[in-house]
Write a protein that holds these residues in place. Structure first.
Motif, PDB file in Angstrom:
ATOM      1  N   THR A  55       6.797  -2.131 -11.631  1.00  0.00           N
ATOM      2  CA  THR A  55       6.278  -2.915 -10.505  1.00  0.00           C
ATOM      3  C   THR A  55       7.245  -3.013  -9.326  1.00  0.00           C
ATOM      4  OG1 THR A  55       7.137  -4.959 -11.508  1.00  0.00           O
ATOM      5  CG2 THR A  55       4.880  -4.308 -12.068  1.00  0.00           C
ATOM      6  N   GLN A 107       8.244  -1.002  -6.838  1.00  0.00           N
ATOM      7  CA  GLN A 107       7.770  -0.570  -5.524  1.00  0.00           C
ATOM      8  C   GLN A 107       6.703  -1.507  -4.988  1.00  0.00           C
ATOM      9  OE1 GLN A 107       9.158   2.370  -4.110  1.00  0.00           O
ATOM     10  NE2 GLN A 107       8.240   1.560  -2.240  1.00  0.00           N
ATOM     11  N   ALA A 108       5.797  -1.942  -5.836  1.00  0.00           N
ATOM     12  CA  ALA A 108       4.754  -2.868  -5.387  1.00  0.00           C
ATOM     13  C   ALA A 108       5.344  -4.218  -4.998  1.00  0.00           C
ATOM     14  CB  ALA A 108       3.700  -3.040  -6.474  1.00  0.00           C
ATOM     15  N   TRP A 128       5.006  -5.892  -1.286  1.00  0.00           N
ATOM     16  CA  TRP A 128       4.103  -7.045  -1.170  1.00  0.00           C
ATOM     17  C   TRP A 128       4.472  -7.998  -0.036  1.00  0.00           C
ATOM     18  CZ3 TRP A 128      -0.494  -8.215  -3.177  1.00  0.00           C
ATOM     19  CH2 TRP A 128      -0.923  -9.536  -3.117  1.00  0.00           C
ATOM     20  N   THR A 136       1.962   3.923  -6.449  1.00  0.00           N
ATOM     21  CA  THR A 136       1.737   2.804  -5.529  1.00  0.00           C
ATOM     22  C   THR A 136       1.430   3.303  -4.126  1.00  0.00           C
ATOM     23  OG1 THR A 136       3.245   1.441  -6.838  1.00  0.00           O
ATOM     24  CG2 THR A 136       2.738   0.689  -4.612  1.00  0.00           C
ATOM     25  N   TYR A 137       2.178   4.290  -3.661  1.00  0.00           N
ATOM     26  CA  TYR A 137       1.930   4.804  -2.308  1.00  0.00           C
ATOM     27  C   TYR A 137       0.578   5.510  -2.217  1.00  0.00           C
ATOM     28  CZ  TYR A 137       6.454   3.800  -0.168  1.00  0.00           C
ATOM     29  OH  TYR A 137       7.535   3.171   0.385  1.00  0.00           O
ATOM     30  N   LEU A 191      -2.649  -2.806  -2.390  1.00  0.00           N
ATOM     31  CA  LEU A 191      -1.878  -3.604  -3.334  1.00  0.00           C
ATOM     32  C   LEU A 191      -2.722  -4.666  -4.012  1.00  0.00           C
ATOM     33  CD1 LEU A 191       1.526  -4.109  -1.470  1.00  0.00           C
ATOM     34  CD2 LEU A 191       1.052  -2.639  -3.427  1.00  0.00           C
ATOM     35  N   LEU A 210      -4.402  -3.210  -6.863  1.00  0.00           N
ATOM     36  CA  LEU A 210      -3.547  -2.720  -7.928  1.00  0.00           C
ATOM     37  C   LEU A 210      -2.964  -3.834  -8.793  1.00  0.00           C
ATOM     38  CD1 LEU A 210      -1.469   0.132  -6.231  1.00  0.00           C
ATOM     39  CD2 LEU A 210      -3.202   0.372  -7.999  1.00  0.00           C
ATOM     40  N   TRP A 211      -2.940  -5.059  -8.291  1.00  0.00           N
ATOM     41  CA  TRP A 211      -2.256  -6.110  -9.043  1.00  0.00           C
ATOM     42  C   TRP A 211      -2.874  -6.393 -10.402  1.00  0.00           C
ATOM     43  CZ3 TRP A 211       2.438  -6.895  -8.754  1.00  0.00           C
ATOM     44  CH2 TRP A 211       3.127  -6.902  -7.550  1.00  0.00           C
ATOM     45  N   PHE A 240      -1.283  -3.909 -12.651  1.00  0.00           N
ATOM     46  CA  PHE A 240       0.128  -4.207 -12.899  1.00  0.00           C
ATOM     47  C   PHE A 240       0.290  -5.399 -13.850  1.00  0.00           C
ATOM     48  CE2 PHE A 240       1.094  -1.925  -8.798  1.00  0.00           C
ATOM     49  CZ  PHE A 240       1.881  -0.950  -9.375  1.00  0.00           C
TER      50      PHE A 240
END
Length: 582
Positions: free
Chosen positions: A165, A167-168, A172, A299-300, A311, A314-315, A318
């Motif tokens: 996590t 990078q995210a 954020w 992530t990118y 994002l 995606l959470w 994650f």
């Protein structure tokens, strides 16, 4: 009539009361340390990503964007150089002061980040971030190494989740920001919470009175091998800095592959613990090279600008992957020693499955598709790291950790080279998107092949270094002895028959009230029989063979009372009659 004296009860009741407060302090210490690991490791790993390019449009016109990208990228090279030195320091000192020092550096860098106005100051602050993070990772590992296996599993699970996590978490706080300085202080409140927890941990540690170095100090082998990791760390850090000066993609990929080969060669030649110690080192190297660069590219690719869910979408993936990783690590801590090596190999297989899922399921415009690859990567990395911690001693684990972050930097260099090769001919926006997706798929193929090679190496080493059968027998024999390592009959002359005796039960070993505990398994020590002289043989000890043998007095008073109490003189006897009191 002689009445045996009653046994006093004060000594029996004083025992639990005497240990109640230290045991309470120990439980609170475990809780605080678990919370500290859960907060500190994400803070340390989130310092790695270089996110200044995301807010490059907010930079003042007098500041060069290229120079700022170089300055902002100094955190990871500084961390790579600090971790091996911190691994040496934590074996000589203690974990608690290093934890406070690392978090203090992070807090100072966060506070000064709001006033940064030049490239030089940004570079200095990012170096402080890297040094602070480099102190925290080995310090937390040494701290949990002194406690229970469950806390070590929490450490391994949280490191895997932090890699997944990072990078995210770094991106954020940058959503709809108005200042580029947010990249220098992404989570200042969380840093303050971690510093408060570290202060509480330091107070509890001082109150408990632990004073020896973590894991019992270093031996000659560790003193020679732990600093060796500084050499490849310095070389890879210099390589990373040089790669920012317009290196061609082919050269970057070649240099990254060479650095990975050097790390594996060093792990093969200088690993503590012999052949058996190479398996954890290979495992940590594979996880370091693969997990964070893969999660960063995923992530990118899944950001909204490239057609992904962003994002916010995606959470859920994650969170599910993080919870599953920590739970899997906790389950590995409950396995027997024989199943740990299989669990480590299974974790690497799950990482390969996650990389295959990246190629098959991503990119995805939304839905549950990202959950599968991220969950497989998180669970696999957590299981592999926890198994590596279980199967090695503290020196071998710290040596592998010293190679872990150079492997992370090498993985970033290799992933960046693959991206540059895929994007060099992109002329339109759609070609740019296709280039990012193609780079992700090619990277997943390369990373999966690397992990497969590591699985094969670990399997070969496991066959070459099986656990000897005598070690298990010796361990079981040693465990069956009473405290002190002596059998009940040891110390009596050979050949003397003392008649039927009741062997007292061994006194249970109490948990020490102070001082560190090293949960890593110690090697079994075979109890050598004492040499017997001529006088110890039957009939040659100078005694009458026909006389009734006398039992030797036992110096050990920690066992239970004998079945028949000793004779007690009557109050009516004369002072000289009967056996004397002792």
């Amino acid at each position: 009539m002689a009445v045996p004296p009653t046994q006093p009860t004060r000594a029996v009741t004083a025992g639990p009361k005497g240990v109640a407060r230290p045991l309470g302090v120990s439980a609170v210490l475990d809780v605080v340390l678990g919370l500290l690991v859960a907060v500190v490791l994400p803070l340390a790993i989130v310092a790695i990503p270089n996110t200044i390019s995301v807010v490059a449009a907010l930079l003042p016109p007098e500041i060069s964007q290229i120079a700022m990208v170089r300055a902002h990228g100094l955190a990871l090279p500084a961390m790579v150089l600090t971790v091996p030195l911190a691994a040496v320091a934590v074996r000589r000192l203690r974990a608690a002061p290093l934890l406070v020092a690392g978090l203090t550096l992070l807090a100072v860098a966060d506070a000064a980040g709001g006033y940064a106005d030049s490239t030089v100051l940004v570079g200095v602050l990012r170096v402080l971030h890297g040094i602070g993070a480099g102190l925290l990772v080995p310090a937390t590992l040494a701290a949990v190494g002194e406690r229970s296996p469950f806390l070590r599993a929490v450490w391994g699970g949280m490191l895997a989740v932090s890699l997944l996590t990072a990078q995210a978490l770094a991106l954020w706080p940058l959503d709809e920001v108005r200042s580029w300085r947010v990249t220098l202080q992404p989570y200042p409140m969380l840093t303050g919470v971690a510093l408060a927890l570290a202060a509480v941990y330091l107070v509890l540690w001082m109150k408990r009175g632990e004073g020896a170095p973590a894991g019992g100090g270093t031996d000659a082998a560790e003193r020679g091998r732990l600093p060796v990791a500084v050499v490849p760390a310095a070389g890879i850090a210099a390589l990373a800095l040089g790669s920012t000066f317009d290196w061609p993609p082919d050269l970057l990929v070649g240099a990254a592959l060479l650095s990975i080969l050097v790390l594996f060669g060093l792990a093969s030649l200088r690993t503590l613990g012999g052949v058996g110690g190479r398996v954890p080192a290979y495992t940590m190297l594979a996880v370091g090279v693969v997990v964070l660069p893969t999660a960063a590219q995923v992530t990118y690719v899944e950001l909204g600008g490239l057609g992904g869910p962003g994002l916010s979408g995606l959470w859920p993936a994650f969170v599910i992957a993080g919870v599953a990783g920590v739970v899997a690590a906790a389950l590995v801590s409950r396995l027997g020693d024989g199943a740990v090596s299989l669990a480590g190999a299974g974790g690497l297989v799950l990482v390969v499955a996650g990389l295959c899922a990246v190629r098959l399921l991503l990119p995805s415009p939304g839905g549950p598709a990202p959950i599968i690859p991220l969950a497989l990567l998180g669970v696999g990395a957590a299981v592999a790291l926890t198994s590596a911690l279980r199967s090695s001693g503290p020196g071998a684990v710290l040596f592998a950790l010293s190679l872990f972050f150079p492997a992370v930097l090498s993985g970033f260099l290799l992933g960046s080279g693959v991206q540059f090769m895929s994007l060099k001919d992109a002329a339109t926006s759609q070609a740019l998107v296709d280039g990012f997706v193609g780079a992700l798929h090619l990277w997943a193929l390369i990373a999966g092949g690397l992990v497969v090679v590591v699985i094969v190496l670990c399997s070969v080493l496991a066959r070459r270094s099986p656990a000897p059968a005598s070690a298990t027998a010796d361990t079981g024999a040693a465990d069956s002895l009473p405290p002190g390592g002596r059998s009940p009959a040891e110390g009596l002359p050979a050949g003397r028959v003392t008649g039927p005796v009741m062997v007292p039960e061994p006194a249970p070993e109490l948990e020490p009230l102070a001082g560190p505990r090293s949960p890593w398994p110690a090697p079994a020590v075979r109890a050598e029989p004492e040499a017997r002289g001529e006088g110890d043989r039957p009939g040659r000890d100078g005694s009458d063979p026909g006389a009734e043998p006398r039992p030797e007095p036992r110096p050990d008073k920690t066992g239970t009372l004998p079945v028949v109490p000793p004779p007690t003189p009557s109050p009516e006897d004369a002072p000289g009659d009967g056996p004397a009191r002792t």
